[in-house]
Design an enzyme around this catalytic site. Sequence first.
Site, PDB file in Angstrom:
ATOM      1  N   ASP A   1       4.542  -3.710  -0.759  1.00 56.66           N
ATOM      2  CA  ASP A   1       4.185  -3.304   0.606  1.00 56.66           C
ATOM      3  C   ASP A   1       3.504  -4.432   1.374  1.00 56.66           C
ATOM      4  O   ASP A   1       3.885  -4.769   2.482  1.00 56.66           O
ATOM      5  CB  ASP A   1       3.315  -2.030   0.611  1.00 56.66           C
ATOM      6  CG  ASP A   1       2.081  -2.117  -0.286  1.00 56.66           C
ATOM      7  OD1 ASP A   1       1.891  -3.132  -1.006  1.00 56.66           O
ATOM      8  OD2 ASP A   1       1.288  -1.165  -0.284  1.00 56.66           O
ATOM      9  N   ILE A   2       2.479  -5.051   0.753  1.00 55.86           N
ATOM     10  CA  ILE A   2       1.726  -6.072   1.484  1.00 55.86           C
ATOM     11  C   ILE A   2       1.199  -7.135   0.534  1.00 55.86           C
ATOM     12  O   ILE A   2       0.742  -6.816  -0.567  1.00 55.86           O
ATOM     13  CB  ILE A   2       0.571  -5.427   2.307  1.00 55.86           C
ATOM     14  CG1 ILE A   2      -0.187  -6.484   3.118  1.00 55.86           C
ATOM     15  CG2 ILE A   2      -0.369  -4.615   1.452  1.00 55.86           C
ATOM     16  CD1 ILE A   2      -1.097  -5.891   4.202  1.00 55.86           C
TER      17      ILE A   2
ATOM     18  N   ASP B   1      -1.917   3.056   2.437  1.00 48.91           N
ATOM     19  CA  ASP B   1      -2.976   4.057   2.558  1.00 48.91           C
ATOM     20  C   ASP B   1      -4.323   3.427   2.846  1.00 48.91           C
ATOM     21  O   ASP B   1      -4.543   2.234   2.617  1.00 48.91           O
ATOM     22  CB  ASP B   1      -3.093   4.843   1.253  1.00 48.91           C
ATOM     23  CG  ASP B   1      -3.760   4.016   0.141  1.00 48.91           C
ATOM     24  OD1 ASP B   1      -3.317   2.879  -0.099  1.00 48.91           O
ATOM     25  OD2 ASP B   1      -4.736   4.499  -0.460  1.00 48.91           O
TER      26      ASP B   1
ATOM     27  N   ARG C   1      -0.383   7.544   4.221  1.00 47.51           N
ATOM     28  CA  ARG C   1       0.886   6.995   3.712  1.00 47.51           C
ATOM     29  C   ARG C   1       2.067   7.561   4.484  1.00 47.51           C
ATOM     30  O   ARG C   1       3.110   6.912   4.608  1.00 47.51           O
ATOM     31  CB  ARG C   1       1.081   7.336   2.225  1.00 47.51           C
ATOM     32  CG  ARG C   1       0.122   6.621   1.301  1.00 47.51           C
ATOM     33  CD  ARG C   1       0.621   6.760  -0.141  1.00 47.51           C
ATOM     34  NE  ARG C   1      -0.435   6.498  -1.110  1.00 47.51           N
ATOM     35  CZ  ARG C   1      -0.809   5.283  -1.517  1.00 47.51           C
ATOM     36  NH1 ARG C   1      -0.214   4.224  -1.034  1.00 47.51           N
ATOM     37  NH2 ARG C   1      -1.769   5.148  -2.393  1.00 47.51           N
TER      38      ARG C   1
ATOM     39  N   GLY D   1      -2.913 -12.013  -2.520  1.00 49.28           N
ATOM     40  CA  GLY D   1      -1.864 -12.554  -3.378  1.00 49.28           C
ATOM     41  C   GLY D   1      -2.164 -12.375  -4.862  1.00 49.28           C
ATOM     42  O   GLY D   1      -1.303 -12.636  -5.712  1.00 49.28           O
ATOM     43  N   LEU D   2      -3.368 -11.902  -5.180  1.00 44.67           N
ATOM     44  CA  LEU D   2      -3.780 -11.819  -6.593  1.00 44.67           C
ATOM     45  C   LEU D   2      -2.927 -10.828  -7.392  1.00 44.67           C
ATOM     46  O   LEU D   2      -2.563 -11.091  -8.533  1.00 44.67           O
ATOM     47  CB  LEU D   2      -5.269 -11.454  -6.682  1.00 44.67           C
ATOM     48  CG  LEU D   2      -6.230 -12.553  -6.199  1.00 44.67           C
ATOM     49  CD1 LEU D   2      -7.643 -11.998  -5.992  1.00 44.67           C
ATOM     50  CD2 LEU D   2      -6.274 -13.718  -7.190  1.00 44.67           C
ATOM     51  N   THR D   3      -2.614  -9.691  -6.777  1.00 50.43           N
ATOM     52  CA  THR D   3      -1.827  -8.676  -7.483  1.00 50.43           C
ATOM     53  C   THR D   3      -0.434  -9.209  -7.818  1.00 50.43           C
ATOM     54  O   THR D   3       0.050  -9.086  -8.945  1.00 50.43           O
ATOM     55  CB  THR D   3      -1.714  -7.397  -6.625  1.00 50.43           C
ATOM     56  OG1 THR D   3      -3.030  -6.953  -6.308  1.00 50.43           O
ATOM     57  CG2 THR D   3      -0.967  -6.302  -7.348  1.00 50.43           C
TER      58      THR D   3
HETATM   59  P1  IMP Z   1      -3.713  -8.359  -2.959  1.00 50.19           P
HETATM   60  O1  IMP Z   1      -3.796  -8.434  -4.440  1.00 50.19           O
HETATM   61  O2  IMP Z   1      -5.036  -8.686  -2.315  1.00 50.19           O
HETATM   62  O3  IMP Z   1      -2.592  -9.191  -2.354  1.00 50.19           O
HETATM   63  O4  IMP Z   1      -3.525  -6.853  -2.548  1.00 50.19           O
HETATM   64  C1  IMP Z   1      -2.435  -6.160  -2.879  1.00 50.19           C
HETATM   65  C2  IMP Z   1      -2.608  -4.660  -2.725  1.00 50.19           C
HETATM   66  O5  IMP Z   1      -3.786  -4.240  -2.011  1.00 50.19           O
HETATM   67  C3  IMP Z   1      -1.442  -4.171  -1.898  1.00 50.19           C
HETATM   68  O6  IMP Z   1      -0.327  -3.921  -2.716  1.00 50.19           O
HETATM   69  C4  IMP Z   1      -2.005  -2.925  -1.263  1.00 50.19           C
HETATM   70  O7  IMP Z   1      -1.831  -1.828  -2.117  1.00 50.19           O
HETATM   71  C5  IMP Z   1      -3.476  -3.207  -1.095  1.00 50.19           C
HETATM   72  N1  IMP Z   1      -3.777  -3.664   0.286  1.00 50.19           N
HETATM   73  C6  IMP Z   1      -4.118  -4.907   0.673  1.00 50.19           C
HETATM   74  N2  IMP Z   1      -4.321  -4.968   1.998  1.00 50.19           N
HETATM   75  C7  IMP Z   1      -4.088  -3.726   2.486  1.00 50.19           C
HETATM   76  C8  IMP Z   1      -4.116  -3.155   3.802  1.00 50.19           C
HETATM   77  O8  IMP Z   1      -4.395  -3.788   4.849  1.00 50.19           O
HETATM   78  N3  IMP Z   1      -3.802  -1.833   3.888  1.00 50.19           N
HETATM   79  C9  IMP Z   1      -3.474  -1.079   2.795  1.00 50.19           C
HETATM   80  N4  IMP Z   1      -3.442  -1.581   1.549  1.00 50.19           N
HETATM   81  C10 IMP Z   1      -3.739  -2.894   1.394  1.00 50.19           C
END
Ligand code: IMP
Length: 178
Positions: free
Chosen positions: A98-99, A157, A163, A103-105
Amino acid sequence: MGPNYHTLFSRTEIDARIASLGREIRADYHDRSLTVLVVLKGSFVFAADLIRAIDLPMNVEFIGLRSYGDRINTSGVVEITLDVKHPLAGEDVLIVEDIVDTGLTLEYLMKNLSTRNPASMKLAALLHKPARTKVHVPIDYKGFQVPDKFVIGYGLDFAGKYRNLPEIGYLDPPPLDH
Ligand code: IMP
């Protein structure tokens, strides 16, 4: 929605962008068969529309990830809550997310998946929030870039809510600690 809700992308804009991504993906993979890997939960709405825009044979799989941290900020510690049953060795894997925020995930997921020896691995992400990048993750198919706001809707969410909102927007003033 309340007075602090602002639309970023309408349903019509999202539909047009996804149709274009679908054509691009089809052209890149020619007639190869894809394994589409949907990252739960946030990506299920995007994935449902994206797969119908890709005119290729495909197998659809799901993976569940949980990122530790508070409600908004990822710590980088990621747990697989639901794993793929199907072996990925030799498959052309298209991850659907989704987003990409910090980038850590995705970094964790891509490292993990590469140990399973897929033939190729690419990433389709509906949204990219470059202001918060901690690790660079190459996005092969990007829907939209978003500002540094907590975005909701179309699968995304806040604390489990919104959602089902049919478009993408943000809350300003933002929810706690963002
Ligand atoms: P990351 O590891 O920081 O890139 O975050 C990844 C996950 O955090 C995404 O797959 C989302 O589930 C959640 N997330 C990050 N930013 C947002 C946002 O602005 N709205 C909703 N969910 C978010």
